[in-house]
Design a protein around this motif. Structure first.
Motif, PDB file in Angstrom:
ATOM      1  N   GLU A 102     -32.091 -13.131  59.388  1.00 42.72           N
ATOM      2  CA  GLU A 102     -33.046 -13.038  60.498  1.00 42.72           C
ATOM      3  C   GLU A 102     -32.504 -13.644  61.792  1.00 42.72           C
ATOM      4  OE1 GLU A 102     -35.931 -11.325  60.246  1.00 42.72           O
ATOM      5  OE2 GLU A 102     -35.307 -10.831  58.208  1.00 42.72           O
ATOM      6  N   SER A 103     -31.221 -13.532  62.011  1.00 42.44           N
ATOM      7  CA  SER A 103     -30.644 -14.071  63.239  1.00 42.44           C
ATOM      8  C   SER A 103     -29.654 -13.088  63.827  1.00 42.44           C
ATOM      9  CB  SER A 103     -29.943 -15.404  62.957  1.00 42.44           C
ATOM     10  OG  SER A 103     -28.626 -15.179  62.486  1.00 42.44           O
ATOM     11  N   THR A 104     -29.019 -13.490  64.913  1.00 48.92           N
ATOM     12  CA  THR A 104     -27.971 -12.671  65.521  1.00 48.92           C
ATOM     13  C   THR A 104     -26.619 -13.367  65.405  1.00 48.92           C
ATOM     14  OG1 THR A 104     -28.388 -13.651  67.691  1.00 48.92           O
ATOM     15  CG2 THR A 104     -29.591 -11.631  67.150  1.00 48.92           C
ATOM     16  N   GLN A 105     -26.535 -14.334  64.510  1.00 45.28           N
ATOM     17  CA  GLN A 105     -25.325 -15.121  64.346  1.00 45.28           C
ATOM     18  C   GLN A 105     -24.464 -14.588  63.213  1.00 45.28           C
ATOM     19  OE1 GLN A 105     -24.504 -17.555  66.562  1.00 45.28           O
ATOM     20  NE2 GLN A 105     -26.317 -16.661  67.554  1.00 45.28           N
ATOM     21  N   PRO A 106     -23.149 -14.541  63.423  1.00 43.39           N
ATOM     22  CA  PRO A 106     -22.270 -14.063  62.351  1.00 43.39           C
ATOM     23  C   PRO A 106     -22.242 -15.057  61.198  1.00 43.39           C
ATOM     24  CG  PRO A 106     -20.971 -14.936  64.152  1.00 43.39           C
ATOM     25  CD  PRO A 106     -22.385 -14.904  64.632  1.00 43.39           C
ATOM     26  N   LEU A 107     -22.050 -14.527  59.996  1.00 44.03           N
ATOM     27  CA  LEU A 107     -22.064 -15.355  58.799  1.00 44.03           C
ATOM     28  C   LEU A 107     -20.690 -15.942  58.482  1.00 44.03           C
ATOM     29  CD1 LEU A 107     -23.781 -16.324  56.412  1.00 44.03           C
ATOM     30  CD2 LEU A 107     -23.157 -14.211  55.222  1.00 44.03           C
ATOM     31  N   PHE A 108     -19.658 -15.147  58.675  1.00 42.65           N
ATOM     32  CA  PHE A 108     -18.305 -15.573  58.305  1.00 42.65           C
ATOM     33  C   PHE A 108     -17.508 -15.972  59.544  1.00 42.65           C
ATOM     34  CE2 PHE A 108     -19.224 -14.294  54.176  1.00 42.65           C
ATOM     35  CZ  PHE A 108     -19.681 -12.995  54.144  1.00 42.65           C
ATOM     36  N   ARG A 109     -16.641 -16.966  59.351  1.00 49.21           N
ATOM     37  CA  ARG A 109     -15.812 -17.417  60.468  1.00 49.21           C
ATOM     38  C   ARG A 109     -14.704 -16.408  60.772  1.00 49.21           C
ATOM     39  NH1 ARG A 109     -14.669 -23.895  59.602  1.00 49.21           N
ATOM     40  NH2 ARG A 109     -16.814 -24.610  59.889  1.00 49.21           N
ATOM     41  N   SER A 110     -14.211 -15.765  59.742  1.00 46.08           N
ATOM     42  CA  SER A 110     -13.098 -14.844  59.965  1.00 46.08           C
ATOM     43  C   SER A 110     -13.609 -13.465  60.353  1.00 46.08           C
ATOM     44  CB  SER A 110     -12.232 -14.761  58.705  1.00 46.08           C
ATOM     45  OG  SER A 110     -12.996 -14.253  57.623  1.00 46.08           O
ATOM     46  N   TRP A 111     -12.800 -12.764  61.134  1.00 47.65           N
ATOM     47  CA  TRP A 111     -13.149 -11.435  61.612  1.00 47.65           C
ATOM     48  C   TRP A 111     -12.055 -10.445  61.238  1.00 47.65           C
ATOM     49  CZ3 TRP A 111     -17.766 -10.610  64.247  1.00 47.65           C
ATOM     50  CH2 TRP A 111     -18.462 -11.750  64.654  1.00 47.65           C
TER      51      TRP A 111
END
Length: 121
Positions: A102-111
């Motif tokens: 329920e957010s707009t924040q990414p879950l994982f540090r790596s992309w």
């Protein structure tokens, strides 16, 4: 380690369409919310869209609402972003990632490496 591979970007004219894909290396990602983010030259990475683990609910940034559609194929561990009515301001590198509930924040540090979208005017 989670690997996310984005594809489907390219060069398109204003008003055109593209469909991005994000393939996950881990089937466990099928149980979490996923999202798309983008980073334009000289700008911070920003949230674009998210979808719940089962595809029941979606949420979009105001800038893409009504033009972009996020979807997923749980069986294939793949997330899609259908982009219609593209504008030059949609030009960016597009990334997928897990999304904090329920957010707009990414879950994982790596992309992943992302996929480049260029919209010409």
């Amino acid at each position: 380690q989670v690997q996310l591979v984005e594809s489907g970007g390219g060069l398109v004219q204003t008003g055109g369409s593209l469909r991005l894909s994000c393939a996950a290396s881990v089937r466990a990602l099928s149980a979490i919310a996923m999202g798309w983010f983008r980073q334009a030259p000289g700008k911070e990475r920003e949230f674009v869209a998210r979808i719940t683990w089962n595809g029941a609910r979606t949420y979009y940034a105001d800038s893409v609402k009504g033009r972009f559609t996020i979807s997923r194929d749980v069986a294939k561990s793949t997330v899609y972003l259908q982009m219609n009515s593209l504008k030059p301001e949609d030009t960016a590198v597009y990334y997928c990632n897990g999304v904090v509930t329920e957010s707009t924040q990414p879950l994982f540090r790596s992309w992943g490496q992302g996929t480049q979208v260029i919209v010409s005017s």
